[in-house]
Design a protein around this motif. Sequence first.
Motif, PDB file in Angstrom:
ATOM      1  N   LYS A  29      12.463  -6.076  87.332  1.00  0.00           N
ATOM      2  CA  LYS A  29      12.379  -6.932  86.135  1.00  0.00           C
ATOM      3  C   LYS A  29      12.005  -8.368  86.493  1.00  0.00           C
ATOM      4  CE  LYS A  29      17.293  -8.033  86.189  1.00  0.00           C
ATOM      5  NZ  LYS A  29      17.392  -7.744  87.602  1.00  0.00           N
ATOM      6  N   ASN A  30      12.321  -8.764  87.737  1.00  0.00           N
ATOM      7  CA  ASN A  30      12.061 -10.136  88.162  1.00  0.00           C
ATOM      8  C   ASN A  30      10.574 -10.473  88.265  1.00  0.00           C
ATOM      9  OD1 ASN A  30      14.836 -10.561  88.338  1.00  0.00           O
ATOM     10  ND2 ASN A  30      14.903 -10.002  90.497  1.00  0.00           N
ATOM     11  N   ASP A  33       9.696 -11.758  84.459  1.00  0.00           N
ATOM     12  CA  ASP A  33      10.549 -12.671  83.693  1.00  0.00           C
ATOM     13  C   ASP A  33       9.991 -14.080  83.571  1.00  0.00           C
ATOM     14  OD1 ASP A  33      11.022 -13.719  86.209  1.00  0.00           O
ATOM     15  OD2 ASP A  33      13.176 -13.266  86.224  1.00  0.00           O
ATOM     16  N   SER A  35       9.941 -16.450  85.694  1.00  0.00           N
ATOM     17  CA  SER A  35      10.654 -17.438  86.490  1.00  0.00           C
ATOM     18  C   SER A  35      10.068 -17.521  87.894  1.00  0.00           C
ATOM     19  CB  SER A  35      12.139 -17.070  86.585  1.00  0.00           C
ATOM     20  OG  SER A  35      12.790 -17.912  87.525  1.00  0.00           O
ATOM     21  N   THR A  38      12.805 -16.019  90.739  1.00  0.00           N
ATOM     22  CA  THR A  38      13.186 -14.626  90.928  1.00  0.00           C
ATOM     23  C   THR A  38      11.984 -13.804  91.385  1.00  0.00           C
ATOM     24  OG1 THR A  38      12.733 -14.085  88.621  1.00  0.00           O
ATOM     25  CG2 THR A  38      14.987 -14.779  89.164  1.00  0.00           C
TER      26      THR A  38
END
Length: 141
Positions: A29-30, A33, A35, A38
Amino acid sequence: MAMEPLVCAETATRVSSVLNRDGKLFGKKNMFDGSEETCWNSDQGRCQWVTLDFPRTVKVSQLHLQFQGGFSSQLCTLEGCRAGEQPVKIAELYPEDTNALQISFAVEETVLDRLKVTFESSTDFFGRIVVYQLEVLGERL
């Protein structure tokens, strides 16, 4: 029609492995996301991969990748297919071993329901791959 990100909350994703099986810290999932803090971190081993099963048929046009330098892939193979069909090779990509977001991977426009990205040759001695961002662009059909 303008290109748009194709990975959404309904896209089913699978990865070959996760470092220390720590899905919270290093999970798939990182990659999606948004970000910069991550990432997906694979465990060691040859030929790590990511599969994306889109909720509806898409036309893929471009791929954006951001690795951690030293944990990138020198060769990425893209395979795709429609539901119920066997995957076929779409493209071979040759990313750089860098931390920068790489957006130069134009793909021959391909209509598909499933996309598999295989990281064929890691720059890490143990075969680990670290991906901060994986973005697939195109259009939903």
